[in-house]
Design a protein around this motif. Structure first.
Motif, PDB file in Angstrom:
ATOM      1  N   ASP A  69       0.872  -1.403   0.077  1.00 27.00           N
ATOM      2  CA  ASP A  69       0.227   0.259   0.053  1.00 27.00           C
ATOM      3  C   ASP A  69       0.692   1.299  -0.143  1.00 27.00           C
ATOM      4  O   ASP A  69       2.061   1.335  -0.220  1.00 27.00           O
ATOM      5  CB  ASP A  69      -1.223   0.165   0.775  1.00 27.00           C
ATOM      6  N   ARG A  70       0.127   2.338  -0.367  1.00 32.77           N
ATOM      7  CA  ARG A  70       0.778   3.763  -0.609  1.00 32.77           C
ATOM      8  C   ARG A  70       1.990   4.144   0.475  1.00 32.77           C
ATOM      9  O   ARG A  70       3.181   4.176   1.188  1.00 32.77           O
ATOM     10  CB  ARG A  70       0.282   4.573  -0.278  1.00 32.77           C
ATOM     11  N   GLY A  71       1.519   3.042   1.823  1.00 31.95           N
ATOM     12  CA  GLY A  71       1.848   4.181   3.118  1.00 31.95           C
ATOM     13  C   GLY A  71       2.445   5.797   3.055  1.00 31.95           C
ATOM     14  O   GLY A  71       2.063   5.998   2.885  1.00 31.95           O
ATOM     15  N   LEU A  72       3.213   5.728   4.615  1.00 28.87           N
ATOM     16  CA  LEU A  72       2.917   7.191   5.509  1.00 28.87           C
ATOM     17  C   LEU A  72       4.847   7.097   5.168  1.00 28.87           C
ATOM     18  O   LEU A  72       5.858   6.116   4.698  1.00 28.87           O
ATOM     19  CB  LEU A  72       2.747   6.986   6.885  1.00 28.87           C
ATOM     20  N   SER A  73       5.279   8.667   4.979  1.00 25.76           N
ATOM     21  CA  SER A  73       6.422   8.954   5.144  1.00 25.76           C
ATOM     22  C   SER A  73       6.998   8.770   5.793  1.00 25.76           C
ATOM     23  O   SER A  73       6.875  10.151   7.211  1.00 25.76           O
ATOM     24  CB  SER A  73       6.654  10.127   4.219  1.00 25.76           C
ATOM     25  N   ASP A  74       7.947   7.593   6.477  1.00 26.29           N
ATOM     26  CA  ASP A  74       8.478   7.088   8.060  1.00 26.29           C
ATOM     27  C   ASP A  74       9.930   8.616   7.984  1.00 26.29           C
ATOM     28  O   ASP A  74      10.128   8.824   9.133  1.00 26.29           O
ATOM     29  CB  ASP A  74       9.138   6.234   7.683  1.00 26.29           C
ATOM     30  N   SER A  75      10.051   9.120   6.837  1.00 24.95           N
ATOM     31  CA  SER A  75      11.549   9.843   6.898  1.00 24.95           C
ATOM     32  C   SER A  75      11.515  10.997   6.924  1.00 24.95           C
ATOM     33  O   SER A  75      10.552  10.655   4.844  1.00 24.95           O
ATOM     34  CB  SER A  75      12.744   9.608   6.875  1.00 24.95           C
ATOM     35  N   MET A  76      11.828  12.047   7.126  1.00 22.36           N
ATOM     36  CA  MET A  76      11.378  13.667   5.022  1.00 22.36           C
ATOM     37  C   MET A  76      12.810  14.336   5.896  1.00 22.36           C
ATOM     38  O   MET A  76      13.120  14.530   6.876  1.00 22.36           O
ATOM     39  CB  MET A  76      10.116  14.056   6.285  1.00 22.36           C
ATOM     40  N   MET A  77      12.946  14.771   4.587  1.00 20.29           N
ATOM     41  CA  MET A  77      14.217  15.719   4.564  1.00 20.29           C
ATOM     42  C   MET A  77      14.482  16.339   3.572  1.00 20.29           C
ATOM     43  O   MET A  77      13.948  16.130   2.483  1.00 20.29           O
ATOM     44  CB  MET A  77      15.975  15.112   5.033  1.00 20.29           C
ATOM     45  N   VAL A  78      14.946  17.772   3.448  1.00 17.20           N
ATOM     46  CA  VAL A  78      14.527  18.461   2.647  1.00 17.20           C
ATOM     47  C   VAL A  78      16.225  19.042   2.758  1.00 17.20           C
ATOM     48  O   VAL A  78      16.623  18.702   3.147  1.00 17.20           O
ATOM     49  CB  VAL A  78      13.837  19.929   3.145  1.00 17.20           C
ATOM     50  N   ALA A  79      16.642  18.840   1.029  1.00 20.51           N
ATOM     51  CA  ALA A  79      17.943  18.639   0.811  1.00 20.51           C
ATOM     52  C   ALA A  79      17.813  20.236  -0.549  1.00 20.51           C
ATOM     53  O   ALA A  79      17.484  20.516  -1.038  1.00 20.51           O
ATOM     54  CB  ALA A  79      18.439  17.736   0.387  1.00 20.51           C
ATOM     55  N   THR A  80      18.900  21.158  -0.376  1.00 21.14           N
ATOM     56  CA  THR A  80      19.026  21.907  -0.774  1.00 21.14           C
ATOM     57  C   THR A  80      21.016  21.671  -1.370  1.00 21.14           C
ATOM     58  O   THR A  80      21.608  21.617  -0.712  1.00 21.14           O
ATOM     59  CB  THR A  80      19.087  23.263  -0.175  1.00 21.14           C
ATOM     60  N   LEU A  81      20.630  21.799  -2.755  1.00 18.06           N
ATOM     61  CA  LEU A  81      21.946  22.063  -3.376  1.00 18.06           C
ATOM     62  C   LEU A  81      22.445  22.843  -4.049  1.00 18.06           C
ATOM     63  O   LEU A  81      21.493  23.632  -5.110  1.00 18.06           O
ATOM     64  CB  LEU A  81      22.690  20.510  -4.166  1.00 18.06           C
ATOM     65  N   ASN A  82      23.541  24.407  -3.714  1.00 18.84           N
ATOM     66  CA  ASN A  82      24.313  24.796  -4.682  1.00 18.84           C
ATOM     67  C   ASN A  82      25.797  24.377  -5.181  1.00 18.84           C
ATOM     68  O   ASN A  82      26.858  24.450  -5.211  1.00 18.84           O
ATOM     69  CB  ASN A  82      24.450  26.353  -3.899  1.00 18.84           C
ATOM     70  N   PRO A  83      25.286  24.817  -6.299  1.00 20.66           N
ATOM     71  CA  PRO A  83      26.833  24.640  -7.736  1.00 20.66           C
ATOM     72  C   PRO A  83      27.809  25.656  -7.329  1.00 20.66           C
ATOM     73  O   PRO A  83      29.172  25.937  -7.800  1.00 20.66           O
ATOM     74  CB  PRO A  83      26.074  23.997  -9.157  1.00 20.66           C
ATOM     75  N   ARG A  84      27.580  26.736  -7.238  1.00 23.95           N
ATOM     76  CA  ARG A  84      28.087  28.369  -6.995  1.00 23.95           C
ATOM     77  C   ARG A  84      28.906  27.791  -5.597  1.00 23.95           C
ATOM     78  O   ARG A  84      29.910  28.148  -5.381  1.00 23.95           O
ATOM     79  CB  ARG A  84      26.820  29.214  -6.836  1.00 23.95           C
ATOM     80  N   THR A  85      28.609  27.532  -4.327  1.00 20.50           N
ATOM     81  CA  THR A  85      29.100  27.279  -3.536  1.00 20.50           C
ATOM     82  C   THR A  85      29.586  26.403  -2.867  1.00 20.50           C
ATOM     83  O   THR A  85      30.674  26.329  -1.820  1.00 20.50           O
ATOM     84  CB  THR A  85      28.564  27.710  -2.067  1.00 20.50           C
TER      85      THR A  85
END
Length: 341
Positions: A69-85
């Motif tokens: 089944d679809r399930g819940l999101s047991d883990s969540m993380m936001v990632a931001t990637l900056n190729p300049r820095t």
């Protein structure tokens, strides 16, 4: 909390996603990433334009125990990637965080944030977390828990040392040192209610297992078998990135993996309508928003969402560290109390 200490609290599937990311970057020449379920159309052009971008990483509780089944999101993380820095900033979000789920309901739909995936899969989860943190979210990657079992078996098991009895899903790991196969390792990383440290204890066990996986994958005996692993893991991963964007990600953003900062939002327990939530104070939310936006090359923006409005109604909760009573009256909201969330 210093970033080097925070890594100990990173949730299981986020670390699995990090492992996958390293493998994809390192073994691109095998084209094994093409087994991943990618999007046929672009949801954002940030990667195509080589701009800083954000991605929501979701670990969901399907793919194990025979669940489909679809399930819940047991883990969540936001990632931001900056190729300049050349920097990557990873911010984990507690699964039980009180949040407004961004649906089309007439009333504000307030639940634990991990319910967003069950309600509307990655698109609703993206919109929910975007408003929660006051920042744009460009892409998403979802991986199910079956991937952890595959990873542990691939490296021949892991050795753990536990000071408590871990019992979950028919598997019991006594106190002491034990070598675990994939099935037992999955159980070891999933138990939380019987751990006196709660979810933080579970996350420490997850870190213990996954750091061993990362270490073992550096060994030559496993490196030449990476294409086989990636083919197995592909069925556990889906994303709204296109295949072409993954190729551009590998070519233009690989330097971002050399400077990774990992942080975590930490909340306080509150009881709302009979359910336990994690409430994130406004200062912590604003700080996370500011840092994530900065890594995207954006200026700070004051948060003014359902979460901060509710926090304004609860000055007594935040001034009394012993309080677990959080007032939700005063906003036009619907609160859900399903304790499985």
């Amino acid at each position: 909390m210093k970033a080097k200490k925070v890594i100990g609290y990173v949730a299981t599937m986020v670390l699995v996603l990090s492992v996958i990311g390293v493998l994809v970057f390192k073994f691109y020449e095998y084209k094994a990433f093409k087994t991943i379920k990618t999007s046929t159309s672009s949801v954002s052009n940030k990667i195509n334009q080589q701009k800083p971008f954000s991605v929501l990483l979701l670990g969901v509780d399907t793919g194990s125990d025979g669940r489909i089944d679809r399930g819940l999101s047991d883990s969540m993380m936001v990632a931001t990637l900056n190729p300049r820095t050349k920097q990557t900033l990873l911010y984990s979000v507690p699964r039980d965080s009180l949040a407004e789920i961004k649906t089309k309901h007439a009333k504000k739909d307030v639940q634990k944030i991990n319910a967003a995936y069950e309600i509307g899969k990655a698109p609703v989860a993206k919109k929910t977390v975007s408003v929660f943190l006051g920042m744009p979210l460009d892409y998403s990657v979802t991986i199910d828990m079956g991937a952890l079992k595959e990873l542990v078996d691939f490296v021949g098991g892991v050795t753990v040392k536990t000071d408590i009895v871990v019992s979950f899903d028919g598997q019991t790991i006594p106190k002491g040192t034990h070598h675990l196969n994939g099935e037992k390792a999955l159980a070891y990383t999933r138990m939380r209610y019987q751990d006196p440290r709660g979810d933080y204890g579970r996350q420490l066990r997850q870190q213990e297992v996954l750091m061993q996986i990362v270490h073992k994958l550096q060994s030559p005996q496993y490196m030449f078998r990476i294409p086989t692993l990636m083919n197995k893991l592909g069925s556990h991963i889906s994303t709204d990135l296109t295949t072409q964007q993954i190729e551009k990600l590998i070519s233009h953003y690989h330097q971002c993996t050399k400077h990774v900062v990992t942080k975590q939002l930490v909340g306080r327990e509150a009881w709302i309508n009979g359910s336990s939530y994690q409430v994130i104070d406004t200062v912590s939310l604003q700080s996370a928003s500011d840092q994530l936006r900065k890594n995207l090359g954006l200026t700070s923006k004051k948060l003014h969402n359902t979460e901060t409005k509710l926090n304004e109604l609860n000055t007594d909760f935040f001034s009394n560290l012993n309080s677990t009573t959080y007032n939700t009256a005063g906003l036009d909201t619907t609160y859900y109390t399903d304790n499985t969330y």
